[in-house]
Design an enzyme around this catalytic site. Structure first.
Site, PDB file in Angstrom:
ATOM      1  N   ARG A  94      88.351  52.555  26.810  1.00  0.00           N
ATOM      2  CA  ARG A  94      87.766  51.947  25.610  1.00  0.00           C
ATOM      3  C   ARG A  94      87.626  52.960  24.495  1.00  0.00           C
ATOM      4  NH1 ARG A  94      82.125  49.637  27.616  1.00  0.00           N
ATOM      5  NH2 ARG A  94      82.464  48.196  25.877  1.00  0.00           N
ATOM      6  N   GLY A 103      86.474  45.815  16.946  1.00  0.00           N
ATOM      7  CA  GLY A 103      87.808  45.221  17.013  1.00  0.00           C
ATOM      8  C   GLY A 103      88.896  45.995  16.292  1.00  0.00           C
ATOM      9  N   ARG A 338      74.658  48.514  20.600  1.00  0.00           N
ATOM     10  CA  ARG A 338      74.731  49.223  19.313  1.00  0.00           C
ATOM     11  C   ARG A 338      73.809  48.508  18.339  1.00  0.00           C
ATOM     12  NH1 ARG A 338      80.831  47.188  18.570  1.00  0.00           N
ATOM     13  NH2 ARG A 338      80.377  44.994  18.286  1.00  0.00           N
ATOM     14  N   ARG A 562      77.684  50.022 -24.588  1.00  0.00           N
ATOM     15  CA  ARG A 562      78.966  50.292 -25.265  1.00  0.00           C
ATOM     16  C   ARG A 562      79.010  49.467 -26.535  1.00  0.00           C
ATOM     17  NH1 ARG A 562      80.262  49.370 -19.642  1.00  0.00           N
ATOM     18  NH2 ARG A 562      81.611  50.997 -18.774  1.00  0.00           N
ATOM     19  N   ARG A 618      75.856  54.253 -26.914  1.00  0.00           N
ATOM     20  CA  ARG A 618      77.031  55.082 -27.152  1.00  0.00           C
ATOM     21  C   ARG A 618      77.775  54.624 -28.387  1.00  0.00           C
ATOM     22  NH1 ARG A 618      81.997  54.930 -23.092  1.00  0.00           N
ATOM     23  NH2 ARG A 618      82.324  52.947 -24.159  1.00  0.00           N
ATOM     24  N   GLU A 746      82.639  63.880 -20.100  1.00  0.00           N
ATOM     25  CA  GLU A 746      83.749  63.113 -19.523  1.00  0.00           C
ATOM     26  C   GLU A 746      85.084  63.805 -19.723  1.00  0.00           C
ATOM     27  OE1 GLU A 746      83.968  59.297 -21.530  1.00  0.00           O
ATOM     28  OE2 GLU A 746      83.141  60.161 -23.351  1.00  0.00           O
ATOM     29  N   GLY A 767      80.259  60.591 -17.734  1.00  0.00           N
ATOM     30  CA  GLY A 767      81.135  59.417 -17.820  1.00  0.00           C
ATOM     31  C   GLY A 767      82.225  59.610 -16.781  1.00  0.00           C
ATOM     32  N   THR A 768      81.917  59.210 -15.557  1.00  0.00           N
ATOM     33  CA  THR A 768      82.803  59.609 -14.460  1.00  0.00           C
ATOM     34  C   THR A 768      84.100  58.811 -14.400  1.00  0.00           C
ATOM     35  OG1 THR A 768      81.408  58.266 -13.028  1.00  0.00           O
ATOM     36  CG2 THR A 768      81.068  60.653 -12.978  1.00  0.00           C
ATOM     37  N   ASN A 769      84.210  57.720 -15.171  1.00  0.00           N
ATOM     38  CA  ASN A 769      85.524  57.043 -15.205  1.00  0.00           C
ATOM     39  C   ASN A 769      86.544  57.950 -15.883  1.00  0.00           C
ATOM     40  OD1 ASN A 769      84.154  54.922 -14.106  1.00  0.00           O
ATOM     41  ND2 ASN A 769      84.140  53.692 -15.970  1.00  0.00           N
ATOM     42  N   ASP A 770      86.215  58.359 -17.110  1.00  0.00           N
ATOM     43  CA  ASP A 770      87.130  59.249 -17.821  1.00  0.00           C
ATOM     44  C   ASP A 770      87.194  60.629 -17.168  1.00  0.00           C
ATOM     45  OD1 ASP A 770      88.625  58.161 -19.981  1.00  0.00           O
ATOM     46  OD2 ASP A 770      86.734  57.743 -21.020  1.00  0.00           O
ATOM     47  N   CYS A 832      76.990  57.358 -15.877  1.00  0.00           N
ATOM     48  CA  CYS A 832      77.167  55.983 -16.337  1.00  0.00           C
ATOM     49  C   CYS A 832      78.535  55.424 -16.000  1.00  0.00           C
ATOM     50  CB  CYS A 832      76.908  55.889 -17.836  1.00  0.00           C
ATOM     51  SG  CYS A 832      78.056  56.879 -18.804  1.00  0.00           S
TER      52      CYS A 832
END
Ligand code: ADP
Ligand code: MG
Ligand code: MG
Length: 893
Positions: A94, A103, A338, A562, A618, A746, A767-770, A832
């Protein structure tokens, strides 16, 4: 140096050794230690798995020897012998990783059988049907898991035989049938593989262990890991365990149990079992299982023992347990325990109940709820009125709550594909299997014909928070023809159905949905979370409606408003277009004059909703071409509206064309080119704040955020425009008002020079996207084209736009935070980007000492809980964002 140990008897391990032994192995050891009847065995460690991969998919000689040594010890414990012709030992092999992955990986049962041992088993037990049933299962599982021969191809052979004998259930085949089936299975095996089925138990064992190691990297396990943030480096352990048999006749059986109801959280044991069955028969939905209360009648002694053990295990683990058990000729064994997967509703109720029962502290309870799950509580249910009008077309089991509506998809691939094409689909299957995982993720909801509350579909859907109705036996599904028939009506791929996972009802057509109400356990639990956490949670919102929603969800302010989103609305886009086509500053100012009252009105609405909570606003960020049309006919139409020539507008559009707009004329670069834009926006913010402060008395401190800064001088340039304008307005108004000017971090250069930037910036918002985009050098919108190959080749394990890349981007954040504080010790730090609502990223933000995270309104509760969990795991003083008073209060506790 002492030799490293790679194999542990169950009696040598314990519950705390999860990293090494996997969850299943550690719990088998723990259950052994506390005297639960567990078939004995041993665990090959996760380190052995990692070594197997490091060594180039080879199990090292000394590990093989260690396995053989433990096998001899298991023989001594069991009094049986592996491969012996007197008293053969059979085992299961197992998988079991650190985190439970139900599974996702593979199991092999009845290992050790061959043409000789099967006869011994038949004679010894006087039950040849049982012996051959076990053998045919073993061949099938070994062929599937180790040799990758289609499981289906064996099922087809079995179905043929059942048809030939005129029976429908597996249990109706007799010993001779099964004996013949074994011959057919082995012939099929040889036809596909070219070799005979391996008869040497030792070969069977080692090959199976390797196959479990390999299954760690099967595609469905990889998808599951990505969804659940499980690193590939953890590896899986392998458990080798003496078999006990639930398929020995009508005093034997196998089942699944939950110590509390996994759907509602009700404090009542919930269990299902099947007599004369083995392994996955219960969850595969082949026959419909019986409720455990039947056992009270059939065998009261075993029932009582069962109830006792369940209670013991729950008390021991202080959490709701999900257990597997087998009864062999009236003797009970536990095969697994579990912490059970549960719905969000159940999770909250169980956590609160366990605290009230005195079994958990609040801090411990906080860790028991998966933050991402809260999301399901916030999503729509069917509108009660609309529901009254709807006709129930069928009813199944309420397997995972929520409401879903979509067109019917009959296969997982189809569901995935149609979802990618923007369609909403409900996945309808006879039953689901782990191969269906991607289709299940893509579907709005899942509906199955077979299977109980513990079926694969039910368990997986609850884990994902997807609505599911299971075991809806009235439906006649024809997968080939892609039709679903019920009550004399036939439905196809273009028909809508609606399913209610809380009642089990299935409806034809679309039903209106409504937002859920939040109260009760949710309120109690979240209040504990808020008490515990030190990281604040703000929201990203651009209008009063979203702001109000986020505040209801517990947002403590706006982390990102924004301003350009406001410009896209129909009544404003003309004004901004006039500004863009303006030929000189005078014309531009005239256009901006039109925008001012609208923008100010929006800010007033937002400040009213926020009361005195803070808002970071912003300034204009996107490249200007986004506000203009690009097709000639649209340009022609717009030029008329603007009263300029087609050529003039076309020229403007072309002049704004950029090779890489995301790295072009945008962010603070716009304000550097056209300072009057920043001037107007400052005026709108400050005038709005003054208006609301004067009328409603809120103490507003506007936070103005300059985007896309990479150089302190550009920030200073724009900041000077802002302060000049703001100071003048405040002076004119004759009031006292503080305001702050800060920046987004950013651009990598901003992170690298954060100490300089902090000379001007009073706050940083990551600004962690950019920042992710610029650090990786690829964009979020384009990454979809190739990230798949990165996942497939284990180069990346998760989407860096969904979960912060702590190694690279995280290093920049940490460094910028430290540099910023070195210049300005009380600088306010937040995040942000989309990451603000991702639990693992929230934990990271807590750990690097940010003051707040900001995320979309629906993720606010997720972030609040994730922040509380981060605090419990890694307590920090609450000093970061609090007054001295609060600090004193928190240290007095
Ligand atoms: P999964 O992780 O997919 O649940 P398991 O390793 O738990 O896989 O095994 C699947 C099933 O096989 C379980 O339901 C369990 O009841 C059965 N099983 C595993 N080992 C044994 C054993 N030693 N004796 C009897 N049944 C077993
Ligand atoms: Mg399994
Ligand atoms: Mg299991």
């Amino acid at each position: 140096m002492e030799k490293k140990k790679y194999v542990y008897l169950f009696s040598e391990g314990n519950g705390s050794m999860r990293n090494l032994l996997g969850g299943k192995g550690a719990n088998l050891a723990e259950m052994t230690n506390i005297g639960i009847p567990v078939p004995q065995g041993f665990t090959v460690t996760t380190e052995a798995c990692n070594k197997y991969y490091d060594d180039g998919k080879i199990i090292a000689e000394d590990i093989i020897n260690e396995i053989h040594e433990k096998m001899v010890e298991l023989e001594n414990i069991s009094g049986k012998k592996f491969g012996s012709l007197e008293n053969p030992l059979l085992v299961s092999v197992r998988s079991g990783a650190r985190a439970s992955m139900p599974g996702m990986m593979d199991t092999i049962l009845n290992l050790g059988l061959n043409d000789q041992t099967v006869e011994v088993m038949a004679n010894k037990t006087g039950n040849p049907r049982f012996a051959y049933d076990s053998y045919r299962r073993f061949i099938q599982m070994f062929a599937d898991v180790v040799m990758e021969i289609e499981k289906r191809s064996f099922e087809d052979i079995m179905d043929e035989m059942k048809a030939d004998r005129g029976v429908t259930l597996d249990t109706e085949l007799n010993a001779d049938d099964l004996k013949e089936l074994v011959i057919k299975f082995k012939a099929h095996y040889k036809a596909v593989k070219g070799d005979d089925f391996p008869s040497d138990p030792t070969v069977q064992l080692i090959e199976s262990i390797k196959a479990v190691f390999r299954s760690w990297n099967n595609p469905r396990a990889i998808v599951y890991r990505r969804m659940n943030d499980i690193p590939g480096s953890w590896g899986t352990a392998v458990n080798v365990q003496e078999m006990v048999f639930g398929n020995k006749g009508n005093t034997s059986g196998t089942g699944v149990a939950f110590s509390r109801n996994p759907s509602t959280g009700e404090k009542k044991i919930f269990a299902e079992y099947l007599m004369n069955a083995q392994g996955e028969d219960v969850v595969a939905g082949i026959r419909t299982p019986q409720n455990i209360e039947e056992l009270a009648k059939e065998n009261p002694a075993v029932y009582e023992q069962f109830m006792d053990i369940v209670a013991t295990l729950e008390d021991h683990y202080k959490d709701m347990q999900d257990m597997e058990f087998t009864i062999e000729e009236g003797k009970l064994y536990f095969l697994q325990t579990r912490n059970g997967k549960r719905t969000a509703q159940a999770a909250l109720k169980i956590a609160v109940d366990l605290v009230e029962e005195g079994k958990l502290t609040k801090e411990e309870a906080i860790l028991k709820v998966e933050p991402k799950q809260l999301d399901t509580l916030l999503h729509p249910a069917f509108d009660t009125e609309a529901l009254k009008a709807a006709a129930v077309m069928a009813k199944g089991l309420p397997a995972s709550p929520g409401a879903a509506c979509g067109k019917i998809a009959f296969t997982a691939e189809e569901a995935k594909e149609r979802h990618e094409n923007g369609e909403k689909v409900v996945l309808v299957r006879l039953e689901t299997s782990p191969e269906d995982i991607e289709g299940m993720i893509a579907a709005e909801g899942i509906l199955t014909v077979r299977g109980g509350m513990t079926s694969h579909a039910a368990v997986v859907a609850r884990g994902m928070g997807t609505c599911c109705v299971a075991g809806c036996g009235e439906l006649k599904v024809n997968e080939g023809a892609k039709t679903l028939e019920v009550g004399g009506v036939t439905y196809g791929v273009d028909d809508f159905i609606s399913i209610d996972g809380s009642t089990g009802n299935v409806y034809a057509g679309q039903i209106k949905t409504v937002d859920p109400e939040i109260s009760g356990y949710f309120g109690t639990f979240m209040a504990w979370a808020d008490d515990i956490r030190s990281l604040k949670v703000r929201t990203n919102a651009d209008n009063p409606r979203d702001t109000a929603q986020a505040v209801r969800f517990g947002a403590e302010g706006i982390g990102l408003c924004r301003t350009e989103h406001m410009f896209f609305e129909a009544d404003r886009i003309m004004a901004i277009r006039e500004m863009i086509v303006a030929k000189n500053e005078t014309d531009r100012r005239a256009a901006l004059e039109k925008l001012l009252p609208m923008q100010k009105g929006d800010f007033i609405g937002i400040y009213e909703e926020l009361q005195d909570k803070p808002a970071t606003i912003r300034f204009l960020d996107p490249p200007l071409h986004e506000f203009l049309p690009h097709e000639d006919d649209e340009i022609a139409e717009l030029s008329k509206e603007l009263g300029i020539t087609f050529e003039a507008l076309k020229n403007t559009v072309e002049s704004l064309h950029e090779f890489n707009p995301m790295m072009g004329h945008r962010g603070c670069r716009l304000a550097v080119s056209y300072p009057e834009i920043a001037e107007m926006q400052t005026r709108a913010v400050i005038e709005a704040a003054i208006d609301v402060k004067n009328r409603l008395g809120y103490d507003i401190v506007p936070e103005i955020m300059i985007p896309l800064v990479g150089e302190v001088k550009e920030l200073k340039y724009v900041k000077d425009v802002v302060t000049r304008t703001a100071d003048e307005i405040i002076k004119e108004a004759g009031i006292e008002m503080k305001y702050m000017v800060g920046t987004m971090i950013e651009i990598p250069r901003a992170a690298l020079t954060a100490d300089e930037i902090a000379n001007e910036a009073e706050f940083f918002s990551f600004g962690t996207n950019d920042l992710t985009q610029m650090t990786f050098g690829f964009s979020r919108d384009d990454a979809g084209n190739f990230l798949k190959y990165y996942y497939d080749n284990s180069i990346y394990e998760s989407d860096p736009f969904a979960r912060i890349d702590q190694v690279g981007v995280g290093k920049l954040i940490k460094m910028a935070a430290e540099l910023g504080k070195s210049t300005r010790p009380n600088i306010k730090l937040g995040i942000c980007g989309e990451h603000g609502g991702d639990p693992s990223s929230v934990e990271f933000c807590h750990n690097v000492g940010l003051n707040y995270v900001s995320c979309s309104p629906y993720r606010v509760p997720v972030a609040r809980l994730a922040a509380a969990q981060a605090e419990v795991k890694n307590p920090r003083s609450k000093s970061c964002d609090s007054s001295a008073e609060e600090v004193a209060a928190s240290t007095n506790n």
